[in-house]
Design a protein around this motif. Structure first.
Motif, PDB file in Angstrom:
ATOM      1  N   ILE A 246       0.875  -1.019   0.022  1.00  0.00           N
ATOM      2  CA  ILE A 246       0.088   0.091   0.202  1.00  0.00           C
ATOM      3  C   ILE A 246       1.433   1.242  -0.375  1.00  0.00           C
ATOM      4  O   ILE A 246       1.728   1.219   0.749  1.00  0.00           O
ATOM      5  CB  ILE A 246      -0.976   0.384   1.072  1.00  0.00           C
ATOM      6  N   VAL A 247       0.936   1.932  -1.104  1.00  0.00           N
ATOM      7  CA  VAL A 247       1.441   3.308  -1.526  1.00  0.00           C
ATOM      8  C   VAL A 247       0.446   4.610  -0.852  1.00  0.00           C
ATOM      9  O   VAL A 247      -0.332   4.677  -1.862  1.00  0.00           O
ATOM     10  CB  VAL A 247       2.253   3.582  -2.242  1.00  0.00           C
ATOM     11  N   ASN A 248       0.726   5.341   0.105  1.00  0.00           N
ATOM     12  CA  ASN A 248       0.171   6.863   0.591  1.00  0.00           C
ATOM     13  C   ASN A 248      -2.110   6.204   0.269  1.00  0.00           C
ATOM     14  O   ASN A 248      -2.604   6.617  -0.828  1.00  0.00           O
ATOM     15  CB  ASN A 248       0.101   7.849  -0.763  1.00  0.00           C
ATOM     16  N   GLY A 249      -2.242   4.951   0.686  1.00  0.00           N
ATOM     17  CA  GLY A 249      -3.573   4.601   0.845  1.00  0.00           C
ATOM     18  C   GLY A 249      -3.803   3.398  -0.927  1.00  0.00           C
ATOM     19  O   GLY A 249      -4.953   3.276  -0.177  1.00  0.00           O
TER      20      GLY A 249
ATOM     21  N   GLN B 249      -0.463  -3.161  -7.298  1.00  0.00           N
ATOM     22  CA  GLN B 249      -0.516  -4.125  -8.099  1.00  0.00           C
ATOM     23  C   GLN B 249       0.157  -5.262  -8.919  1.00  0.00           C
ATOM     24  O   GLN B 249       1.966  -5.011  -8.830  1.00  0.00           O
ATOM     25  CB  GLN B 249      -1.016  -3.860  -9.822  1.00  0.00           C
ATOM     26  N   TYR B 250       0.815  -6.371  -8.667  1.00  0.00           N
ATOM     27  CA  TYR B 250       1.539  -6.829  -8.516  1.00  0.00           C
ATOM     28  C   TYR B 250       1.440  -8.438  -8.752  1.00  0.00           C
ATOM     29  O   TYR B 250       0.336  -8.421  -9.120  1.00  0.00           O
ATOM     30  CB  TYR B 250       2.908  -7.543  -7.614  1.00  0.00           C
ATOM     31  N   ASN B 251       2.021  -9.068  -9.583  1.00  0.00           N
ATOM     32  CA  ASN B 251       2.382 -10.237 -10.147  1.00  0.00           C
ATOM     33  C   ASN B 251       2.347 -11.874  -9.008  1.00  0.00           C
ATOM     34  O   ASN B 251       2.853 -12.120  -8.119  1.00  0.00           O
ATOM     35  CB  ASN B 251       2.885 -11.474 -11.250  1.00  0.00           C
ATOM     36  N   SER B 252       0.563 -12.075  -7.971  1.00  0.00           N
ATOM     37  CA  SER B 252       0.872 -12.249  -7.088  1.00  0.00           C
ATOM     38  C   SER B 252       1.107 -14.538  -7.166  1.00  0.00           C
ATOM     39  O   SER B 252       1.221 -14.668  -6.406  1.00  0.00           O
ATOM     40  CB  SER B 252      -0.419 -12.897  -6.058  1.00  0.00           C
ATOM     41  N   GLU B 253       0.990 -14.874  -8.143  1.00  0.00           N
ATOM     42  CA  GLU B 253       1.768 -16.260  -8.880  1.00  0.00           C
ATOM     43  C   GLU B 253       3.772 -16.307  -8.794  1.00  0.00           C
ATOM     44  O   GLU B 253       3.896 -17.210  -8.868  1.00  0.00           O
ATOM     45  CB  GLU B 253       1.362 -17.034  -9.738  1.00  0.00           C
TER      46      GLU B 253
ATOM     47  N   VAL C 118       3.798 -22.123   6.112  1.00  0.00           N
ATOM     48  CA  VAL C 118       4.527 -22.694   5.127  1.00  0.00           C
ATOM     49  C   VAL C 118       3.900 -23.354   4.045  1.00  0.00           C
ATOM     50  O   VAL C 118       3.020 -24.129   3.883  1.00  0.00           O
ATOM     51  CB  VAL C 118       5.059 -24.208   5.903  1.00  0.00           C
ATOM     52  N   HIS C 119       4.378 -22.719   2.951  1.00  0.00           N
ATOM     53  CA  HIS C 119       4.724 -22.482   1.315  1.00  0.00           C
ATOM     54  C   HIS C 119       3.044 -22.883   1.468  1.00  0.00           C
ATOM     55  O   HIS C 119       1.762 -21.076   1.150  1.00  0.00           O
ATOM     56  CB  HIS C 119       4.568 -24.472   0.746  1.00  0.00           C
ATOM     57  N   THR C 120       1.874 -23.746   0.653  1.00  0.00           N
ATOM     58  CA  THR C 120       0.653 -23.600   0.945  1.00  0.00           C
ATOM     59  C   THR C 120       0.039 -23.606   1.574  1.00  0.00           C
ATOM     60  O   THR C 120      -1.607 -23.157   1.330  1.00  0.00           O
ATOM     61  CB  THR C 120       0.027 -25.010   0.081  1.00  0.00           C
ATOM     62  N   ASN C 121       0.142 -23.275   2.827  1.00  0.00           N
ATOM     63  CA  ASN C 121      -0.415 -23.125   4.251  1.00  0.00           C
ATOM     64  C   ASN C 121       0.041 -21.565   4.368  1.00  0.00           C
ATOM     65  O   ASN C 121       0.748 -22.257   5.317  1.00  0.00           O
ATOM     66  CB  ASN C 121      -0.397 -23.988   5.517  1.00  0.00           C
ATOM     67  N   GLY C 122      -0.401 -20.866   4.470  1.00  0.00           N
ATOM     68  CA  GLY C 122      -0.364 -19.477   5.098  1.00  0.00           C
ATOM     69  C   GLY C 122      -1.071 -18.938   3.715  1.00  0.00           C
ATOM     70  O   GLY C 122      -1.461 -18.627   3.262  1.00  0.00           O
ATOM     71  N   PRO C 123      -1.028 -17.270   4.907  1.00  0.00           N
ATOM     72  CA  PRO C 123      -1.843 -16.368   3.535  1.00  0.00           C
ATOM     73  C   PRO C 123      -1.039 -15.714   2.520  1.00  0.00           C
ATOM     74  O   PRO C 123       0.477 -15.990   2.370  1.00  0.00           O
ATOM     75  CB  PRO C 123      -1.919 -14.948   4.900  1.00  0.00           C
ATOM     76  N   ASN C 124      -1.885 -15.065   1.290  1.00  0.00           N
ATOM     77  CA  ASN C 124      -0.973 -14.710   0.249  1.00  0.00           C
ATOM     78  C   ASN C 124      -1.257 -13.257   0.513  1.00  0.00           C
ATOM     79  O   ASN C 124      -1.771 -12.164   1.250  1.00  0.00           O
ATOM     80  CB  ASN C 124      -1.277 -15.050  -1.351  1.00  0.00           C
ATOM     81  N   LEU C 125       0.044 -12.814  -0.663  1.00  0.00           N
ATOM     82  CA  LEU C 125       0.066 -11.098   0.076  1.00  0.00           C
ATOM     83  C   LEU C 125      -1.254 -10.440  -0.752  1.00  0.00           C
ATOM     84  O   LEU C 125      -1.106  -9.461   0.627  1.00  0.00           O
ATOM     85  CB  LEU C 125       0.940 -10.567  -0.894  1.00  0.00           C
ATOM     86  N   LYS C 126      -2.290 -10.837  -1.439  1.00  0.00           N
ATOM     87  CA  LYS C 126      -3.221 -10.079  -0.938  1.00  0.00           C
ATOM     88  C   LYS C 126      -4.398 -10.119   0.444  1.00  0.00           C
ATOM     89  O   LYS C 126      -4.966  -8.444   0.553  1.00  0.00           O
ATOM     90  CB  LYS C 126      -4.052 -10.613  -2.365  1.00  0.00           C
TER      91      LYS C 126
END
Length: 211
Positions: free
Chosen positions: A107-110, A114-118, A146-154
Motif C-alpha cells: 500500500i502506498v499513500n492509501g 498491483q503485482y503478479n501474486s503467482e 509454510v508454502h501452501t499453508n499460509g496467507p498470500n500477499l493479497k
C-alpha cells in the motif's frame, strides 16, 4: 511510536558467523517488539551473514552490494514509513534514516499496489509485513504458515487495511518469519518441510521498537 522504530542488524556482516537469531538481536539492542526484515545470501538453504541489497542506519549506508535503484523500506527523519525505489544515497537525500531492501510494496499513500501474486514467492507462506497508519502508528504483522499453508500477499494487504494501514510493505517471510515480544519468540518458524525451527532462524536485519 514510529520515532522508536529502528533498523536492527546482526553484529557483523560477511564474517562467516555474523548472522543472529532475532530474539538475541532484539535483546541486545534493547527491543520491546522486533520482526525480521531484509534479504541475505542463501546458497545452500542454511542462510548466511551476507545481506543482499542496501541497509541504511541513522542516515548512513552500512551495507551495499549495488549502485542501482532498488525497493527500499524504512523510516524518514520525521518518522514516516517511506517506500521508495531509489539508490541508498538518493533515499538518504530524501530524508531516509533507517531502511532495508525488500518488497513488494503493498500500500502506498492509501493505494493498493498491483503485482503478479503467482511469482517471486508471493503466494502462500508465512508472512512478515510493516505498515503505518495515517496517524503515525506503526503496525507489525507476522503470520504462521509454510508454502501452501499460509496467507498470500493479497490477504496480508487486506488484513493491514482493516487496521488502517496507509503505507505497507512485505518483508522477508517463509522460514525467516519471526516475531519477538519482550525477549520471547512468539510465532513458530518452520522450514520448507514444515518442521519447527527451535529459537528461529539466524538472520541479518529487521525492525525493532526500541525502549
Amino acid at each position: 511510536d514510529a520515532s522508536k522504530v529502528e533498523l536492527i542488524t546482526s553484529p557483523t556482516f560477511n564474517t562467516g558467523n555474523g548472522a543472529e537469531r532475532l530474539y538475541k538481536m532484539c535483546n541486545r539492542v534493547g527491543g520491546l517488539v522486533c520482526i525480521n526484515g531484509g534479504m541475505f545470501a542463501d546458497p545452500d538453504g542454511w542462510g548466511s551473514d551476507i545481506p543482499l541489497g542496501y541497509l541504511i542506519k541513522d542516515g548512513k549506508v552500512i551495507w551495499s552490494d549495488s549502485n542501482d535503484a532498488q525497493d527500499l523500506i524504512g523510516f524518514t527523519n520525521d518518522n514516516k514509513l517511506f517506500l521508495t525505489h531509489d539508490t541508498a544515497e538518493g533515499a538518504i537525500k530524501n530524508g531516509m534514516r533507517d531502511a532495508l531492501q525488500f518488497g513488494p510494496f503493498l500500500i502506498v499513500n492509501g493505494k493498493t499496489m498491483q503485482y503478479n501474486s503467482e511469482s517471486g514467492g508471493y503466494d502462500r507462506a508465512a508472512r512478515v509485513a510493516i505498515a503505518q497508519r495515517k496517524d503515525g502508528v506503526v503496525l507489525f504483522l507476522v503470520t504462521e504458515g509454510v508454502h501452501t499453508n499460509g496467507p498470500n500477499l493479497k490477504e496480508v494487504t487486506e488484513t493491514l487495511k482493516l487496521y488502517g494501514a496507509y503505507n505497507a510493505a512485505n518483508l522477508d517471510g517463509g522460514t525467516s518469519a519471526q516475531l519477538v515480544i519482550k525477549g520471547e519468540l512468539i510465532n513458530n518458524p518452520m522450514n520448507v518441510y514444515g518442521q519447527k525451527i527451535k529459537n528461529g532462524r539466524s538472520i541479518v536485519s529487521g525492525f525493532g521498537l526500541i525502549k
